[in-house]
Design a protein around this motif. Structure first.
Motif, PDB file in Angstrom:
ATOM      1  N   VAL A   1       0.848  -1.176   0.000  1.00 39.92           N
ATOM      2  CA  VAL A   1       0.000   0.000   0.000  1.00 39.92           C
ATOM      3  C   VAL A   1       0.892   1.236   0.000  1.00 39.92           C
ATOM      4  O   VAL A   1       1.913   1.286   0.678  1.00 39.92           O
ATOM      5  N   GLN A   2       0.520   2.215  -0.805  1.00 41.83           N
ATOM      6  CA  GLN A   2       1.274   3.471  -0.869  1.00 41.83           C
ATOM      7  C   GLN A   2       0.569   4.513  -0.015  1.00 41.83           C
ATOM      8  O   GLN A   2      -0.655   4.619  -0.046  1.00 41.83           O
ATOM      9  N   LEU A   3       1.358   5.274   0.710  1.00 44.47           N
ATOM     10  CA  LEU A   3       0.824   6.282   1.617  1.00 44.47           C
ATOM     11  C   LEU A   3       1.403   7.648   1.286  1.00 44.47           C
ATOM     12  O   LEU A   3       2.612   7.774   1.080  1.00 44.47           O
ATOM     13  N   VAL A   4       0.542   8.658   1.275  1.00 43.60           N
ATOM     14  CA  VAL A   4       0.987  10.017   1.007  1.00 43.60           C
ATOM     15  C   VAL A   4       0.364  10.935   2.047  1.00 43.60           C
ATOM     16  O   VAL A   4      -0.859  11.055   2.131  1.00 43.60           O
ATOM     17  N   GLU A   5       1.213  11.598   2.823  1.00 44.62           N
ATOM     18  CA  GLU A   5       0.742  12.537   3.830  1.00 44.62           C
ATOM     19  C   GLU A   5       0.632  13.940   3.244  1.00 44.62           C
ATOM     20  O   GLU A   5       1.356  14.295   2.312  1.00 44.62           O
ATOM     21  N   SER A   6      -0.241  14.699   3.850  1.00 46.51           N
ATOM     22  CA  SER A   6      -0.378  16.113   3.490  1.00 46.51           C
ATOM     23  C   SER A   6      -0.968  16.855   4.676  1.00 46.51           C
ATOM     24  O   SER A   6      -1.452  16.232   5.624  1.00 46.51           O
ATOM     25  N   GLY A   7      -0.904  18.179   4.617  1.00 48.25           N
ATOM     26  CA  GLY A   7      -1.551  18.990   5.636  1.00 48.25           C
ATOM     27  C   GLY A   7      -0.630  19.646   6.630  1.00 48.25           C
ATOM     28  O   GLY A   7      -1.086  20.435   7.462  1.00 48.25           O
ATOM     29  N   GLY A   8       0.642  19.332   6.575  1.00 50.59           N
ATOM     30  CA  GLY A   8       1.557  19.981   7.489  1.00 50.59           C
ATOM     31  C   GLY A   8       1.739  21.447   7.149  1.00 50.59           C
ATOM     32  O   GLY A   8       1.262  21.939   6.126  1.00 50.59           O
ATOM     33  N   GLY A   9       2.420  22.155   8.028  1.00 47.30           N
ATOM     34  CA  GLY A   9       2.654  23.573   7.781  1.00 47.30           C
ATOM     35  C   GLY A   9       3.178  24.269   9.008  1.00 47.30           C
ATOM     36  O   GLY A   9       3.547  23.634  10.002  1.00 47.30           O
ATOM     37  N   LEU A  10       3.185  25.592   8.925  1.00 48.44           N
ATOM     38  CA  LEU A  10       3.649  26.434  10.020  1.00 48.44           C
ATOM     39  C   LEU A  10       2.440  27.036  10.735  1.00 48.44           C
ATOM     40  O   LEU A  10       1.595  27.666  10.097  1.00 48.44           O
ATOM     41  N   VAL A  11       2.366  26.817  12.029  1.00 50.41           N
ATOM     42  CA  VAL A  11       1.280  27.373  12.822  1.00 50.41           C
ATOM     43  C   VAL A  11       1.832  27.955  14.102  1.00 50.41           C
ATOM     44  O   VAL A  11       2.909  27.559  14.557  1.00 50.41           O
ATOM     45  N   GLN A  12       1.100  28.860  14.680  1.00 51.16           N
ATOM     46  CA  GLN A  12       1.474  29.406  15.976  1.00 51.16           C
ATOM     47  C   GLN A  12       1.062  28.423  17.079  1.00 51.16           C
ATOM     48  O   GLN A  12       0.155  27.616  16.898  1.00 51.16           O
ATOM     49  N   ALA A  13       1.725  28.520  18.199  1.00 47.84           N
ATOM     50  CA  ALA A  13       1.348  27.697  19.339  1.00 47.84           C
ATOM     51  C   ALA A  13      -0.130  27.926  19.654  1.00 47.84           C
ATOM     52  O   ALA A  13      -0.606  29.060  19.620  1.00 47.84           O
ATOM     53  N   GLY A  14      -0.815  26.834  19.922  1.00 51.47           N
ATOM     54  CA  GLY A  14      -2.246  26.907  20.153  1.00 51.47           C
ATOM     55  C   GLY A  14      -3.084  26.679  18.907  1.00 51.47           C
ATOM     56  O   GLY A  14      -4.302  26.509  18.999  1.00 51.47           O
ATOM     57  N   GLY A  15      -2.431  26.647  17.768  1.00 53.36           N
ATOM     58  CA  GLY A  15      -3.139  26.476  16.512  1.00 53.36           C
ATOM     59  C   GLY A  15      -3.444  25.026  16.203  1.00 53.36           C
ATOM     60  O   GLY A  15      -3.148  24.122  16.994  1.00 53.36           O
ATOM     61  N   SER A  16      -4.034  24.812  15.019  1.00 54.92           N
ATOM     62  CA  SER A  16      -4.484  23.473  14.624  1.00 54.92           C
ATOM     63  C   SER A  16      -4.098  23.171  13.185  1.00 54.92           C
ATOM     64  O   SER A  16      -3.924  24.085  12.374  1.00 54.92           O
ATOM     65  N   LEU A  17      -3.994  21.903  12.914  1.00 60.39           N
ATOM     66  CA  LEU A  17      -3.768  21.418  11.569  1.00 60.39           C
ATOM     67  C   LEU A  17      -4.553  20.138  11.358  1.00 60.39           C
ATOM     68  O   LEU A  17      -4.898  19.444  12.324  1.00 60.39           O
ATOM     69  N   ARG A  18      -4.796  19.828  10.099  1.00 63.04           N
ATOM     70  CA  ARG A  18      -5.431  18.566   9.728  1.00 63.04           C
ATOM     71  C   ARG A  18      -4.446  17.807   8.845  1.00 63.04           C
ATOM     72  O   ARG A  18      -4.213  18.198   7.695  1.00 63.04           O
ATOM     73  N   LEU A  19      -3.886  16.738   9.377  1.00 66.76           N
ATOM     74  CA  LEU A  19      -2.944  15.927   8.626  1.00 66.76           C
ATOM     75  C   LEU A  19      -3.699  14.770   7.985  1.00 66.76           C
ATOM     76  O   LEU A  19      -4.444  14.062   8.661  1.00 66.76           O
ATOM     77  N   SER A  20      -3.498  14.579   6.705  1.00 70.19           N
ATOM     78  CA  SER A  20      -4.175  13.508   5.982  1.00 70.19           C
ATOM     79  C   SER A  20      -3.184  12.487   5.468  1.00 70.19           C
ATOM     80  O   SER A  20      -2.056  12.819   5.117  1.00 70.19           O
ATOM     81  N   CYS A  21      -3.640  11.258   5.408  1.00 70.22           N
ATOM     82  CA  CYS A  21      -2.843  10.149   4.883  1.00 70.22           C
ATOM     83  C   CYS A  21      -3.699   9.456   3.827  1.00 70.22           C
ATOM     84  O   CYS A  21      -4.695   8.810   4.165  1.00 70.22           O
ATOM     85  N   ALA A  22      -3.317   9.621   2.587  1.00 68.93           N
ATOM     86  CA  ALA A  22      -4.061   9.016   1.483  1.00 68.93           C
ATOM     87  C   ALA A  22      -3.393   7.712   1.082  1.00 68.93           C
ATOM     88  O   ALA A  22      -2.180   7.679   0.827  1.00 68.93           O
ATOM     89  N   ALA A  23      -4.190   6.651   1.042  1.00 69.48           N
ATOM     90  CA  ALA A  23      -3.658   5.325   0.733  1.00 69.48           C
ATOM     91  C   ALA A  23      -4.108   4.868  -0.645  1.00 69.48           C
ATOM     92  O   ALA A  23      -5.194   5.215  -1.110  1.00 69.48           O
TER      93      ALA A  23
END
Length: 125
Positions: A1-23
């Protein structure tokens, strides 16, 4: 199975992100999925995991209550919601997968057969 992550980035402390893993490549619902992270100079560490059916989830203590893992087998995607980010959460986040079955050792990176390339999460204080 191949996996590809996305959604990372630069955020300030207290912030949020949505990390995705597409298979792709195999029947996603046959695989347990976990997220690991690795900061510079440190070992890769377990963050969260979810069983192939999605009915059980696991978290390392430092992220409980802030991170949420879930999956959509119909869309071949696993997601890690990361909230209330702290500077110590900064790392490269990796998605990993392994065949369903015995899963008491979900925290061990070496038990996973498939890995994505990682996505960088940077937290500014």
């Amino acid at each position: 199975v191949q996996l590809v992550e996305s959604g990372g980035g630069l955020v300030q402390a207290g912030g949020s992100l949505r990390l995705s893993c597409a298979a792709s490549g195999r029947t996603f619902s046959n695989y347990a999925v976990a997220w690991f992270r690795q900061a510079p100079g440190k070992e890769r560490e377990f963050v969260a995991a979810i069983k192939w059916s999605g009915d059980s989830t696991y978290y390392t203590d430092s992220v409980k209550g802030r991170f949420t893992i879930f999956r959509d087998n119909a869309k071949n995607t696993a997601v890690l919601l990361v909230n209330s980010l702290k500077p110590e959460d900064m790392a490269v986040y990796y998605c990993a997968a392994r065949w369903k079955g015995y899963y008491s050792d979900y925290e061990i990176p070496g038990r996973y057969d498939y890995w994505g390339q990682g996505t960088q999460v940077t937290v500014s204080s």
